[in-house]
Scaffold this motif. Structure first.
Motif, PDB file in Angstrom:
ATOM      1  N   GLU A   1      10.254  -6.890   2.229  1.00  0.00           N
ATOM      2  CA  GLU A   1       9.400  -6.878   3.430  1.00  0.00           C
ATOM      3  C   GLU A   1       8.700  -8.215   3.661  1.00  0.00           C
ATOM      4  O   GLU A   1       7.513  -8.285   3.948  1.00  0.00           O
ATOM      5  CB  GLU A   1       8.369  -5.747   3.342  1.00  0.00           C
ATOM      6  CG  GLU A   1       9.001  -4.362   3.265  1.00  0.00           C
ATOM      7  CD  GLU A   1       7.975  -3.252   3.199  1.00  0.00           C
ATOM      8  OE1 GLU A   1       7.723  -2.615   4.250  1.00  0.00           O
ATOM      9  OE2 GLU A   1       7.416  -3.021   2.104  1.00  0.00           O
ATOM     10  N   ASP A   2       9.465  -9.276   3.520  1.00  0.00           N
ATOM     11  CA  ASP A   2       8.946 -10.617   3.770  1.00  0.00           C
ATOM     12  C   ASP A   2      10.080 -11.442   4.370  1.00  0.00           C
ATOM     13  O   ASP A   2      11.011 -10.880   4.957  1.00  0.00           O
ATOM     14  CB  ASP A   2       8.382 -11.242   2.481  1.00  0.00           C
ATOM     15  CG  ASP A   2       9.413 -11.302   1.351  1.00  0.00           C
ATOM     16  OD1 ASP A   2      10.633 -11.199   1.626  1.00  0.00           O
ATOM     17  OD2 ASP A   2       9.003 -11.447   0.186  1.00  0.00           O
ATOM     18  N   GLU A   3      10.027 -12.745   4.201  1.00  0.00           N
ATOM     19  CA  GLU A   3      11.055 -13.584   4.814  1.00  0.00           C
ATOM     20  C   GLU A   3      12.445 -13.360   4.209  1.00  0.00           C
ATOM     21  O   GLU A   3      13.451 -13.832   4.753  1.00  0.00           O
ATOM     22  CB  GLU A   3      10.676 -15.071   4.689  1.00  0.00           C
ATOM     23  CG  GLU A   3      10.611 -15.610   3.273  1.00  0.00           C
ATOM     24  CD  GLU A   3       9.224 -15.498   2.649  1.00  0.00           C
ATOM     25  OE1 GLU A   3       8.895 -16.378   1.818  1.00  0.00           O
ATOM     26  OE2 GLU A   3       8.484 -14.548   2.985  1.00  0.00           O
ATOM     27  N   TYR A   4      12.512 -12.612   3.094  1.00  0.00           N
ATOM     28  CA  TYR A   4      13.803 -12.331   2.464  1.00  0.00           C
ATOM     29  C   TYR A   4      14.369 -10.974   2.882  1.00  0.00           C
ATOM     30  O   TYR A   4      15.462 -10.593   2.460  1.00  0.00           O
ATOM     31  CB  TYR A   4      13.669 -12.405   0.942  1.00  0.00           C
ATOM     32  CG  TYR A   4      13.256 -13.783   0.468  1.00  0.00           C
ATOM     33  CD1 TYR A   4      14.195 -14.790   0.299  1.00  0.00           C
ATOM     34  CD2 TYR A   4      11.912 -14.083   0.233  1.00  0.00           C
ATOM     35  CE1 TYR A   4      13.819 -16.070  -0.105  1.00  0.00           C
ATOM     36  CE2 TYR A   4      11.530 -15.354  -0.175  1.00  0.00           C
ATOM     37  CZ  TYR A   4      12.478 -16.338  -0.338  1.00  0.00           C
ATOM     38  OH  TYR A   4      12.118 -17.598  -0.732  1.00  0.00           O
ATOM     39  N   SER A   5      13.638 -10.245   3.694  1.00  0.00           N
ATOM     40  CA  SER A   5      14.106  -8.924   4.127  1.00  0.00           C
ATOM     41  C   SER A   5      15.441  -8.979   4.858  1.00  0.00           C
ATOM     42  O   SER A   5      16.306  -8.122   4.661  1.00  0.00           O
ATOM     43  CB  SER A   5      13.071  -8.271   5.055  1.00  0.00           C
ATOM     44  OG  SER A   5      12.059  -7.642   4.326  1.00  0.00           O
ATOM     45  N   ALA A   6      15.603  -9.975   5.716  1.00  0.00           N
ATOM     46  CA  ALA A   6      16.828 -10.063   6.499  1.00  0.00           C
ATOM     47  C   ALA A   6      18.047 -10.214   5.595  1.00  0.00           C
ATOM     48  O   ALA A   6      19.094  -9.593   5.825  1.00  0.00           O
ATOM     49  CB  ALA A   6      16.745 -11.228   7.481  1.00  0.00           C
TER      50      ALA A   6
ATOM     51  N   ILE B   1       9.295 -17.698 -14.103  1.00  0.00           N
ATOM     52  CA  ILE B   1      10.212 -18.512 -13.310  1.00  0.00           C
ATOM     53  C   ILE B   1       9.471 -19.004 -12.075  1.00  0.00           C
ATOM     54  O   ILE B   1       8.910 -18.215 -11.321  1.00  0.00           O
ATOM     55  CB  ILE B   1      11.448 -17.689 -12.901  1.00  0.00           C
ATOM     56  CG1 ILE B   1      12.183 -17.204 -14.153  1.00  0.00           C
ATOM     57  CG2 ILE B   1      12.375 -18.507 -12.017  1.00  0.00           C
ATOM     58  CD1 ILE B   1      13.341 -16.277 -13.856  1.00  0.00           C
ATOM     59  N   LYS B   2       9.465 -20.282 -11.875  1.00  0.00           N
ATOM     60  CA  LYS B   2       8.692 -20.849 -10.775  1.00  0.00           C
ATOM     61  C   LYS B   2       9.357 -20.598  -9.429  1.00  0.00           C
ATOM     62  O   LYS B   2       8.685 -20.386  -8.426  1.00  0.00           O
ATOM     63  CB  LYS B   2       8.502 -22.359 -11.002  1.00  0.00           C
ATOM     64  CG  LYS B   2       7.620 -22.680 -12.215  1.00  0.00           C
ATOM     65  CD  LYS B   2       7.443 -24.178 -12.390  1.00  0.00           C
ATOM     66  CE  LYS B   2       6.565 -24.495 -13.612  1.00  0.00           C
ATOM     67  NZ  LYS B   2       6.406 -25.957 -13.804  1.00  0.00           N
ATOM     68  N   SER B   3      10.677 -20.636  -9.401  1.00  0.00           N
ATOM     69  CA  SER B   3      11.384 -20.486  -8.141  1.00  0.00           C
ATOM     70  C   SER B   3      12.428 -19.385  -8.284  1.00  0.00           C
ATOM     71  O   SER B   3      13.354 -19.494  -9.087  1.00  0.00           O
ATOM     72  CB  SER B   3      12.064 -21.810  -7.757  1.00  0.00           C
ATOM     73  OG  SER B   3      12.780 -21.670  -6.558  1.00  0.00           O
ATOM     74  N   LEU B   4      12.249 -18.314  -7.518  1.00  0.00           N
ATOM     75  CA  LEU B   4      13.167 -17.185  -7.575  1.00  0.00           C
ATOM     76  C   LEU B   4      14.178 -17.275  -6.442  1.00  0.00           C
ATOM     77  O   LEU B   4      13.829 -17.657  -5.323  1.00  0.00           O
ATOM     78  CB  LEU B   4      12.396 -15.871  -7.445  1.00  0.00           C
ATOM     79  CG  LEU B   4      11.322 -15.574  -8.493  1.00  0.00           C
ATOM     80  CD1 LEU B   4      10.674 -14.229  -8.192  1.00  0.00           C
ATOM     81  CD2 LEU B   4      11.905 -15.588  -9.894  1.00  0.00           C
ATOM     82  N   ASN B   5      15.425 -16.906  -6.721  1.00  0.00           N
ATOM     83  CA  ASN B   5      16.391 -16.849  -5.644  1.00  0.00           C
ATOM     84  C   ASN B   5      16.264 -15.517  -4.923  1.00  0.00           C
ATOM     85  O   ASN B   5      15.520 -14.630  -5.339  1.00  0.00           O
ATOM     86  CB  ASN B   5      17.818 -17.121  -6.149  1.00  0.00           C
ATOM     87  CG  ASN B   5      18.330 -16.050  -7.098  1.00  0.00           C
ATOM     88  OD1 ASN B   5      18.089 -14.857  -6.908  1.00  0.00           O
ATOM     89  ND2 ASN B   5      19.051 -16.477  -8.130  1.00  0.00           N
ATOM     90  N   VAL B   6      17.023 -15.343  -3.851  1.00  0.00           N
ATOM     91  CA  VAL B   6      16.856 -14.162  -3.013  1.00  0.00           C
ATOM     92  C   VAL B   6      17.203 -12.883  -3.767  1.00  0.00           C
ATOM     93  O   VAL B   6      16.549 -11.845  -3.593  1.00  0.00           O
ATOM     94  CB  VAL B   6      17.678 -14.294  -1.714  1.00  0.00           C
ATOM     95  CG1 VAL B   6      19.167 -14.340  -2.015  1.00  0.00           C
ATOM     96  CG2 VAL B   6      17.371 -13.156  -0.753  1.00  0.00           C
TER      97      VAL B   6
END
Length: 277
Positions: free
Chosen positions: A202-207, A259-264
């Protein structure tokens, strides 16, 4: 048969013309027990989200950490692992028996390849067995003779539904919450329930999550629903969630530095462990 693992023909009990959930997961994990039809599903999903293999990776890592917690800190020595999938290096019994050697594990699956591989693996393993049942039919599963006899139903049990419920398409004309309620009602007090599930963040990764869902649902596999956190919380039917609660799998009691940066994909699978009091 063309497309068989390592060029071997598919055994007669395996339909290699239809993808299998267990074999698709195996494909995501770069395993060898999958067929061309399974790899086609993997390729389709990877076109939408190149990091999608991490859905399977994080699901497996969460399973291992949850089992360690349950065996080490919660003191659970009985496990009912629903939809266990193809054996890998760190299976539930491997993890928990390393901590508590007398632990008992009953795996449940109805994929013929899973059953064949698991029976061969477990033949010499004390305290572990696999049964063939529909994990979305808890009433029948819980009456299975091996499930009843291998586990003590007067003592706490850990019920694992890891990466399973998002593949339920309503075949039994009931909701996922209803299915889990039947399991939970049957568990003794002091038992635990662990669930992992595809997440719509439910954020910018929802799509991207919904695009992955669309590929899963319209592939030959035909299942793979992404749900919101509120929808997933209902699967626990009011049980007490153990800290840190229902979170992304990667954030549930990580053993390594954050982890500092998570992938989608890492942002799109969640898990939690809850106690029946």
């Amino acid at each position: 048969m063309s497309g068989a693992p390592s060029g071997r023909p598919a055994p007669p009990y395996v339909d290699a013309t239809k993808p299998s959930i267990a074999r698709v997961y195996d494909g995501f994990l770069n395993g060898s027990d999958n067929y061309e039809v399974d790899r086609e599903v993997v390729r389709s999903v990877l076109k939408t989200a190149p990091e999608a293999a991490d859905l399977a990776v994080e699901n497996r890592r969460f399973l291992i950490r949850a089992c360690k917690y349950l065996a080490e800190q919660a003191g659970i020595t009985q496990f009912l692992d629903c939809g266990s999938g193809l054996p890998t290096a760190e299976n539930t019994h491997t993890v928990v028996q390393r901590i508590a050697p007398d632990s008992r594990v009953v795996y449940v699956d109805n994929d013929p390849l899973v059953l064949a591989h698991s029976r061969a693996l477990l033949e010499q393993v004390k305290g572990a067995a696999i049964v063939s049942e529909d994990i979305f039919d808890p009433e029948a599963l819980l009456q299975n003779d091996a499930v009843r006899s291998q586990l003590d139903w007067d003592a706490p049990i850990a019920l694992l539904h890891m990466g399973t419920l998002h593949h339920y398409n309503g075949e039994h004309a009931r909701t996922r919450q209803d299915i889990m309620r039947s399991y939970i009602d049957a568990l003794p007090l002091g038992s635990y329930v662990a669930i992992s599930h595809f997440l719509d963040p439910e954020d910018e990764y929802s799509a991207t999550a919904r695009r992955m869902e669309d590929v899963f649902l319209h592939s030959m596999m035909g299942s793979g629903t992404f749900s919101t956190t509120a929808e997933l919380e209902r699967l626990f039917n009011g049980l007490k969630l153990i800290a840190p609660g229902l979170v992304r799998c990667v954030d549930w009691r990580p053993e390594d530095a954050a982890i500092k940066s998570l992938n989608v994909a890492q942002r799109c699978i969640a898990g939690g462990v809850a106690l029946k009091q």
